[in-house]
Design an enzyme around this catalytic site. Structure first.
Site, PDB file in Angstrom:
ATOM      1  N   ASP A   1      -5.845  10.461  12.303  1.00  0.00           N
ATOM      2  CA  ASP A   1      -5.863   9.361  13.271  1.00  0.00           C
ATOM      3  C   ASP A   1      -5.249   9.806  14.602  1.00  0.00           C
ATOM      4  OD1 ASP A   1      -6.566   6.801  14.072  1.00  0.00           O
ATOM      5  OD2 ASP A   1      -4.659   5.922  13.475  1.00  0.00           O
TER       6      ASP A   1
ATOM      7  N   VAL B   1       5.579  -1.058  12.367  1.00  0.00           N
ATOM      8  CA  VAL B   1       6.608  -0.034  12.534  1.00  0.00           C
ATOM      9  C   VAL B   1       7.844  -0.738  13.091  1.00  0.00           C
ATOM     10  CG1 VAL B   1       7.280   2.119  13.636  1.00  0.00           C
ATOM     11  CG2 VAL B   1       4.897   1.757  12.989  1.00  0.00           C
TER      12      VAL B   1
END
Length: 364
Positions: free
Chosen positions: A158, A42
């Site tokens: 998740d 990210v």
């Protein structure tokens, strides 16, 4: 020889990530890496097209066994990215764009500034108060309920403390859509990157070879996250095993224990059927807690007023009785009525004033 091999592997790993100042889509300038893992990274990026605002760019590495698998996975990714871009909820970051670059896929999202629940857990190193955990959980429930009500439902898949952020305004945000899945009950299609979630938070059915999940998988993950926050016991250490909450937190209510027994049931059919049911049970606990807390606060605030009133009333009654006894010859036949009248004025007017003041203060 081994050193050369090791250095070459390190160099290869480093080259997997985008270097700073890389420009994607002639728009997103990579500034830094916010996080990285086995499925990609990210990045913090600057949007050069719209006022130099900062965004989060999620990199997703897709692995395929054949061209057919690749085609299906890319189609699924684009479908899900389009769906995520339509979402609008205060506890979810906005998905702004998606594209492919050098064989990888990217999601561009709102950049959330704050700390994750994992950061808070590591800083605190002890259980959080029940009221705080339920407050956070209700916000998470709101986001999950919104996702699950989409058509088709979106399963987060998740949920864990690392993927739950508290922004600078103290608001919960679910920050990682890396393995979100559009759930079609009539199919057994897996998520587009065939990920299995995080051990300790994902339920047994998600860890199986098929990896089939539905909205009840998110309920299990939320239960595991809540258990961690309340006990400071990391579920990843011993997956699928959650000691009864009252063994670790004796002051916990029976209602809270029942919530965990349902949310963390290994058999998905024994869990809550939807996140709304879980949210309603959590609200009941917080409402009972609010009543108890309010009563305790009232007692702690007004006990001295009540105590002093009783003392003064007792002293006053003794003085009043002595006074009436002295005035008895002058009152004559009016003695008894006047006694009751004076007692009424002395007792009920102050009590009425106190009640009025308390009600007025409560409204404030």
């Amino acid at each position: 020889m081994y050193l050369v091999f090791y250095l070459s592997r390190v160099q290869e790993a480093i080259s997997l990530f985008l270097p700073a100042d890389t420009i994607l889509e002639n728009r997103y300038l990579i500034k830094d890496i916010l996080g990285k893992g086995g499925m990609g990274a990210v990045y913090l990026a600057e949007d050069k097209r719209l006022g130099d605002r900062f965004l989060a760019v999620k990199e997703i590495c897709l692995h395929f066994n054949s061209e057919k698998d690749k085609e299906m996975a890319l189609k699924q990714f684009r479908l899900e990215a389009t769906m995520l871009g339509k979402l609008d909820h205060p506890n979810l970051p906005k998905v702004i764009d998606y594209f492919g670059y050098n064989g990888k896929e990217y999601l561009v999202m709102e950049y959330i500034q704050g700390k994750t629940l994992k950061d808070y857990i590591e800083e605190r190193c002890s259980p959080f108060p029940v009221e705080q955990v339920i407050k956070w959980s209700l916000e998470i429930c709101s986001a999950l309920e919104y996702l699950h009500e989409q058509n088709p439902p979106i399963v987060f898949r998740d949920l864990k403390p690392q993927n739950i952020m508290i922004n600078n305004n103290k608001q919960i945000k679910l920050i990682d859509f890396g393995i979100a899945k559009l759930f079609a009950p009539s199919t057994e299609t897996d998520t587009f990157i065939h990920a299995r979630g995080t051990m300790g938070y994902c339920p047994p059915e998600q860890c199986s070879l098929k990896g089939n999940t539905d909205i009840r998988s998110d309920i299990y993950a939320l239960g595991a996250t809540m258990h961690y926050l309340l006990t400071n016991r990391n579920p990843s250490v011993l997956p699928f095993v959650f000691p009864p909450i009252k063994e670790i937190l004796p002051e916990a209510s029976e209602e809270l224990e029942k919530i965990f027994s349902r949310a963390l049931a290994l058999d998905c059919d024994e869990r809550y059927g939807n996140i709304k049911e879980l949210k309603e049970d959590l609200k009941k606990i917080i409402s009972v807690s609010a009543v108890n807390t309010g009563l305790e606060a009232w007692i702690s605030k007004w006990w001295w007023t009540v105590a002093l009133s009783v003392i003064f009333y007792g002293a006053g009654l003794i003085a009043l009785r002595s006074l009436l006894h002295e005035l008895k010859p002058f009152l004559g036949y009016m003695f008894k009525p006047s006694s009751f009248l004076v007692l009424f004025i002395y007792l009920f007017i102050p009590i009425g004033g106190l009640i009025f003041y308390l009600r007025k203060n409560k409204k404030k």
